[in-house]
Scaffold this motif. Sequence first.
Motif, mmCIF file in Angstrom:
data_model
loop_
_atom_site.group_PDB
_atom_site.id
_atom_site.type_symbol
_atom_site.label_atom_id
_atom_site.label_comp_id
_atom_site.label_asym_id
_atom_site.label_seq_id
_atom_site.Cartn_x
_atom_site.Cartn_y
_atom_site.Cartn_z
ATOM 1 N N VAL A 117 0.832 -1.212 0.000
ATOM 2 C CA VAL A 117 0.000 0.000 0.000
ATOM 3 C C VAL A 117 0.868 1.265 0.000
ATOM 4 N N HIS A 118 1.975 1.211 0.766
ATOM 5 C CA HIS A 118 2.850 2.384 0.865
ATOM 6 C C HIS A 118 3.289 2.873 -0.508
ATOM 7 N N GLN A 119 3.702 1.943 -1.350
ATOM 8 C CA GLN A 119 4.205 2.306 -2.683
ATOM 9 C C GLN A 119 3.107 2.960 -3.525
ATOM 10 N N TYR A 159 0.563 4.741 -2.532
ATOM 11 C CA TYR A 159 0.316 6.123 -2.103
ATOM 12 C C TYR A 159 1.527 7.014 -2.390
ATOM 13 N N ARG A 160 2.720 6.461 -2.260
ATOM 14 C CA ARG A 160 3.913 7.266 -2.519
ATOM 15 C C ARG A 160 3.971 7.684 -3.996
ATOM 16 N N MET A 161 3.510 6.774 -4.873
ATOM 17 C CA MET A 161 3.536 7.063 -6.316
ATOM 18 C C MET A 161 2.663 8.262 -6.695
ATOM 19 N N PRO A 181 12.877 2.408 1.017
ATOM 20 C CA PRO A 181 11.586 2.795 0.419
ATOM 21 C C PRO A 181 10.887 3.976 1.097
ATOM 22 N N HIS A 182 11.159 4.218 2.388
ATOM 23 C CA HIS A 182 10.519 5.349 3.082
ATOM 24 C C HIS A 182 11.404 6.593 3.068
ATOM 25 N N MET A 183 12.563 6.523 2.392
ATOM 26 C CA MET A 183 13.488 7.671 2.440
ATOM 27 C C MET A 183 12.738 8.954 2.086
ATOM 28 N N CYS A 184 13.115 10.026 2.760
ATOM 29 C CA CYS A 184 12.378 11.293 2.698
ATOM 30 C C CYS A 184 11.924 11.670 1.283
ATOM 31 N N LEU A 185 10.634 11.870 1.159
ATOM 32 C CA LEU A 185 10.033 12.248 -0.121
ATOM 33 C C LEU A 185 10.474 13.654 -0.539
HETATM 34 C C1 HEM Z 1 16.266 18.733 5.915
HETATM 35 C C2 HEM Z 1 15.000 18.444 5.787
HETATM 36 C C3 HEM Z 1 14.381 17.094 6.010
HETATM 37 C C4 HEM Z 1 14.824 16.020 6.736
HETATM 38 C C5 HEM Z 1 16.109 15.890 7.540
HETATM 39 C C6 HEM Z 1 13.839 14.962 6.584
HETATM 40 C C7 HEM Z 1 13.949 13.693 7.143
HETATM 41 C C8 HEM Z 1 13.064 12.650 6.927
HETATM 42 C C9 HEM Z 1 13.207 11.322 7.470
HETATM 43 C C10 HEM Z 1 14.329 10.826 8.381
HETATM 44 C C11 HEM Z 1 12.157 10.573 7.022
HETATM 45 C C12 HEM Z 1 11.874 9.090 7.334
HETATM 46 C C13 HEM Z 1 12.638 8.254 6.365
HETATM 47 C C14 HEM Z 1 12.594 6.773 6.640
HETATM 48 O O1 HEM Z 1 11.666 6.275 7.314
HETATM 49 O O2 HEM Z 1 13.501 6.076 6.141
HETATM 50 C C15 HEM Z 1 11.342 11.446 6.194
HETATM 51 C C16 HEM Z 1 10.192 11.043 5.556
HETATM 52 C C17 HEM Z 1 9.356 11.920 4.900
HETATM 53 N N1 HEM Z 1 9.589 13.252 4.609
HETATM 54 FE FE1 HEM Z 1 11.229 14.325 5.113
HETATM 55 N N2 HEM Z 1 12.822 15.421 5.796
HETATM 56 C C18 HEM Z 1 13.112 16.708 5.406
HETATM 57 C C19 HEM Z 1 12.348 17.519 4.572
HETATM 58 C C20 HEM Z 1 11.138 17.183 4.027
HETATM 59 C C21 HEM Z 1 10.352 18.008 3.144
HETATM 60 C C22 HEM Z 1 10.773 19.386 2.645
HETATM 61 C C23 HEM Z 1 9.210 17.312 2.862
HETATM 62 C C24 HEM Z 1 8.016 17.661 1.991
HETATM 63 C C25 HEM Z 1 7.862 18.661 1.265
HETATM 64 C C26 HEM Z 1 9.275 16.046 3.532
HETATM 65 C C27 HEM Z 1 8.322 15.052 3.473
HETATM 66 C C28 HEM Z 1 8.496 13.753 3.951
HETATM 67 C C29 HEM Z 1 7.507 12.696 3.779
HETATM 68 C C30 HEM Z 1 6.157 12.826 3.096
HETATM 69 C C31 HEM Z 1 8.053 11.540 4.370
HETATM 70 C C32 HEM Z 1 7.435 10.135 4.459
HETATM 71 C C33 HEM Z 1 8.041 9.270 3.346
HETATM 72 C C34 HEM Z 1 7.606 7.822 3.374
HETATM 73 O O3 HEM Z 1 7.341 7.260 4.452
HETATM 74 O O4 HEM Z 1 7.552 7.226 2.274
HETATM 75 N N3 HEM Z 1 10.472 16.000 4.228
HETATM 76 N N4 HEM Z 1 11.909 12.694 6.143
#
Ligand code: HEM
Length: 433
Positions: free
Chosen positions: A115-117, A119-121, A379-383
């Motif tokens: 499901v994650h993929q 929604y991420r897409m 796969p969850h790396m920051c979007l």
């Molecule tokens: C320096 C800035 C940022 C840092 C350090 C950061 C860090 C992170 C980290 C550690 C995760 C979790 C990754 C994992 O579970 O492996 C994450 C996920 C996420 N971040 Fe960021 N983030 C930043 C900026 C942003 C921005 C600007 C946005 C959106 C515009 C954003 C949206 C998201 C979203 C939606 C997720 C969930 C992704 C997923 O689970 O597939 N982040 N972020």
Amino acid sequence: MASATQTASGPLIPQHIAETVFSAKSYTDDAVIYDAFKWLRENMPLGIAEVEGFDPVWVVTRHADIRQVEKDAKLFHNADFNPILNDRASDAFTREMTGGSVSGLASLTYMDPPVHQQYRMLTANWFLPGKISKLEDQIRVLARQSVEHFLSFDGECDFVRDFALHYPLRVIMTLFGVPPEDEPKMLKLTQEFFGGHDPEEQRAELREDPIVAAKMWAATLEDFFQYFDALAEKRRAEPQDDLLTLIANSRINGSPIGRDEANGYFVAIATAGHDTTSSSVAGGMHGMIAFPENFAKVKADPALIPGLVDEAIRWTSPVKHFMRNATQDTEVGGQLIRSMDRLMICYPSGNRDEAVFEHPDRFDITRSPNRHVAFGFGPHMCLGQHLAKLEMRILFEELLPHLAAVELAGSPKLVETNFVGGYKSLPIRFRKA
Ligand code: HEM
């Protein structure tokens, strides 16, 4: 849904270290939290923390182990338990509110494959570097306005409150489609959402509650949902060229995205989309003040700005942890992890791992490669990672030519949080170029 109490077994982390890693207060003092992480990396890189009131969890502190756990989203799930560390009483409260789930939010962080993929897409394309780079001119206009405001201060300001908090908020809300007059509301709700453990962010009526952070989380979600329900409705009626319109009108398996899933997306972007980046901007400035040779180097050679951005994000590590749980018996760092054991991924620790980073506590913009895990991995790396880096690069490109010198004018203050946060205040004195 997995049961509330887990019984992981393995080497037990000394009580004071386990409590330090769990406590929101520890993260207000780098010396305290980084000493604890260093001890763990050297002595017990995979150990179990047993703290009164919490499930026992494995604490993962080495860079290699963090990447191993994060890269396999089938073997290590986010969402069978709460992907954020809460005590049992807080998780019980969330279950009560949701009718049985510890997930109060249907965002990507609370989803697992497949499901994650799906929604991420929905937005992955929008966040690709090639797409994001087209926003450069638009973002530069916002950066220039922000720097102009900074230069209106007469040689002294709070770099966080007067500057760093506002620009990333401006950028994401503009691209997202939230009107400028609502930005203060988004900032306040974000600070309450992430700062539930910080007495300065807590709502007065909840301050004495034993599970104040969980209740702050629920209360801010309610406010966010109310706000975004109305805005999404508007974007469905009158689509615009913004991210909110894209999400509000998206479809999953041929049907319109659900209310909870749309709101989960909105809240994730409205919170993660600026708080982390503001902290990293402030960390970059603090790093250059604490290690001034970097300021001299980047002033002499602006080509070092991308290095400054990466190092600012590594050194600050604004996301302190996420949780995973094993879906079957496996091995990490020489330890047997049982199915349904929970693991706490400590990004700031991975980013100070001596095995990967020479002199890891040093701020060094010439570090190359800089393979930090501040954005997570797999796969969850920051979007939003490419957007965060782009807006930080543009900001420093616009700011640094105007700065001749900068120093601390008081002690930096960090948010009390074991989840997401960083600088609350960075008083500086500066000379304009
Ligand atoms: C320096 C800035 C940022 C840092 C350090 C950061 C860090 C992170 C980290 C550690 C995760 C979790 C990754 C994992 O579970 O492996 C994450 C996920 C996420 N971040 Fe960021 N983030 C930043 C900026 C942003 C921005 C600007 C946005 C959106 C515009 C954003 C949206 C998201 C979203 C939606 C997720 C969930 C992704 C997923 O689970 O597939 N982040 N972020």
